[in-house]
Design an enzyme around this catalytic site. Structure first.
Site, mmCIF file in Angstrom:
data_model
loop_
_atom_site.group_PDB
_atom_site.id
_atom_site.type_symbol
_atom_site.label_atom_id
_atom_site.label_comp_id
_atom_site.label_asym_id
_atom_site.label_seq_id
_atom_site.Cartn_x
_atom_site.Cartn_y
_atom_site.Cartn_z
ATOM 1 N N CYS A 1 46.558 -11.696 24.013
ATOM 2 C CA CYS A 1 47.255 -12.294 25.161
ATOM 3 C C CYS A 1 46.731 -11.704 26.473
ATOM 4 O O CYS A 1 46.844 -10.496 26.712
ATOM 5 C CB CYS A 1 48.756 -12.050 25.031
ATOM 6 N N CYS B 1 56.351 -48.799 23.537
ATOM 7 C CA CYS B 1 56.051 -49.648 24.697
ATOM 8 C C CYS B 1 55.085 -50.787 24.358
ATOM 9 O O CYS B 1 55.199 -51.890 24.894
ATOM 10 C CB CYS B 1 55.487 -48.801 25.841
ATOM 11 N N CYS C 1 54.378 -43.774 25.621
ATOM 12 C CA CYS C 1 55.582 -44.279 24.958
ATOM 13 C C CYS C 1 55.217 -44.967 23.641
ATOM 14 O O CYS C 1 54.392 -45.871 23.602
ATOM 15 C CB CYS C 1 56.285 -45.249 25.902
#
Length: 524
Positions: free
Chosen positions: A95, A439, A436
């Site tokens: 990290c 959609c 989406c």
């Protein structure tokens, strides 16, 4: 090839590291007394060495790191359960932010040891000792936790060594440092760069009690008290009184700020909240939460390269003074894409290589963009408009498309008023996004409806991509969404259920729009 022997100090450092490492990995890890003895030996050896063999800066850092206990699966519970105060850094070797915080944590450990703090500073490789880290509630890296008699509390301070020291001291020791002499004041100034100074004839009474309560309530800033006006003058050179006084000192252009309010804890804390930040704050990955905590929620952000920002720094500081307590000024290095892009994409900016000036109102959840050249005069006008509320909010919009001969009109942010709200026609609007899932299927139904109602008087079919277009009157959270804006009733559009079939939608539209006594057109 000749081999140069290691300097004696390096050898001592190496040996002590081996001792500490082997001790920590055994079942009889050292307590604080053992650690103190080892460090005392190291200090004595240093004093006995000739100057050219004394510790280098790197070796000093190594020594600081040894003050931090390395926890493992074997010793973590014993260290936390056997000490009143334990400050733990949970890290991972891979990290980058852990690597950045580690030396600051070690530096803080050194400073706390020097002032006699009872806190045990420790770290644990949460990647290697995942089970123990999880028990400590270390869920990400880096994580800082303070254990008080075995019970943890989250760290809420800053991430410089000085900020860590201040936070730990306030949680485990006296919230105020008392300075009685000039020598003590000079030593204090070497350690602390941002602080609040209080001058009191006696450390008692209602005014002092409010100062003390503020010191206990604030976790970020070191408080210092004195009853000597000469000492106070050294700490706060612009002091002009020998009476009760509170002032704030910072390491930037606006270095000294006197408190002029009533002696009330809430008022003192409000003063600190508005004055603890620099005139222009540089945003980084480690201070985003601190910046967001500012009581000034209307924040002007300057995204610029370092050199360009330097050329703007002076006028920006002047603007910060002018609009103090109304606007907060924040600088972000535009070359740091990980930090910059989450903000700029909100304005539809995917790539930026020149200065951008924008603003966010975190209270109203609104955003603003300076769309003209970011010259000092334009920035000042922009800030004036923000301060008096005359700058309109910014809404994203794609370029205006060519809708000639289109059976379904494409609406963008800039044309929403013209094509939807101000249009005399009825408008069936499909609100969609590229990501989406449902959609695409809904778009096919809308195409069928557009064909079915072709030639139907006074009805327009339209669609808008909500991921790249915004409007104040279009507040949609679910996609896809189908809205019917009836002529003369545009302020209250009808929402169609997306579970309806194309036929059922046709029936609904016809019922809403057909003239009285007219015939239906609902058979697809």
């Amino acid at each position: 090839m000749s081999i140069n022997p290691k300097p004696q100090s390096s050898l001592f450092t190496f040996i002590l590291l081996l001792l500490l490492t082997s001790a920590y990995s055994s079942s009889n890890e050292p307590g604080s007394d053992d650690l103190e003895q080892l460090l005392a030996v190291d200090e004595q050896l240093q004093q006995d060495l000739p100057p050219h063999h004394q510790q280098s800066e790197a070796e000093t850092v190594s020594k600081a790191q040894r003050i931090v206990l390395e926890l493992s699966g074997d010793n973590a519970r014993r260290v936390i359960g056997g000490n009143e105060f334990v400050m733990v850094l949970g890290y991972a070797p891979w990290c980058a932010r852990s690597a950045d915080l580690m030396p600051k944590f070690s530096e803080a450990a050194t400073a706390l040891k020097e002032i006699g703090s009872p806190v045990v500073m420790a770290k644990i490789d949460g990647d290697r000792y995942g089970k123990v880290a999880s028990e400590m509630e270390i869920k990400g890296f880096p994580t800082l936790l303070l254990f008080v008699n075995g019970t943890s509390q989250a760290y809420t301070g800053g991430f410089s060594a000085e900020e860590i020291v201040i936070w730990v001291q306030k949680k485990t020791g006296a919230p105020i440092v008392t300075v009685n002499t000039v020598d003590e004041a000079q030593r204090f100034l070497k350690k602390y760069h941002t602080f609040v100074v209080g001058l009191f004839n006696k450390f008692e009474g209602s005014e002092y009690n409010e100062f003390m309560k503020a010191a206990k309530s604030d976790d970020e800033i070191q408080f210092v008290e004195t009853s000597d006006s000469e000492v106070a003058k050294l700490l706060f050179p612009e002091l002009k009184t020998s009476n009760v006084f509170i002032g704030m000192v910072k390491t930037e252009a606006e270095r000294y700020t006197a408190y002029e309010g009533s002696y009330n804890m809430e008022k003192i804390l409000e003063f600190l909240g508005k004055n603890k930040f620099p005139l222009v704050t540089k945003l980084s990955e480690s201070n985003t939460a601190w910046v967001y905590s500012s009581p000034v929620k209307l924040q002007v952000m300057i995204f610029a390269k370092a050199d360009d920002f330097q050329n703007m720094a002076q006028p920006l500081e002047d603007f910060a003074r002018k609009f103090k307590s109304k606007l907060m000024f924040i600088y972000i290095d535009i070359t740091n894409e990980n930090l910059v892009m989450p903000f700029l994409t909100l304005f539809g900016i995917e790539h930026a290589n020149k200065t951008v000036v924008a603003a966010f109102d975190n209270k109203l959840n609104s955003k603003y963009l300076l769309e003209s050249d970011p010259s000092p005069s334009n920035i000042e006008k922009f800030c004036s408009g923000l301060a008096d509320g005359t700058i309109p909010q910014y809404y994203r919009s794609e370029p205006v498309p060519d809708n000639e001969n289109a059976s379904i009109v494409t609406v963008v942010g800039k044309t929403f008023d013209e094509l939807v709200l101000n249009s005399q026609e009825n408008v069936l609007l499909e609100v969609h996004t590229p990501w989406c899932v449902n959609c695409e299927a809904m778009s096919k139904q809308v195409v069928k409806l557009a064909k079915h109602f072709k030639g139907f008087e006074n009805l327009v079919f339209a669609r808008i991509d909500a991921s790249t277009n915004e409007h104040a009157k279009l507040q949609v959270n679910d996609y896809p969404t189908i809205l019917l804006y009836k002529s003369g009733e545009k302020e209250e559009p009808l929402k169609l259920s997306t579970k309806l079939s194309a036929k059922d939608m046709a029936v609904f539209i016809n019922e809403e729009l057909k003239p009285r006594g007219g015939s239906a057109k609902d058979e697809l």
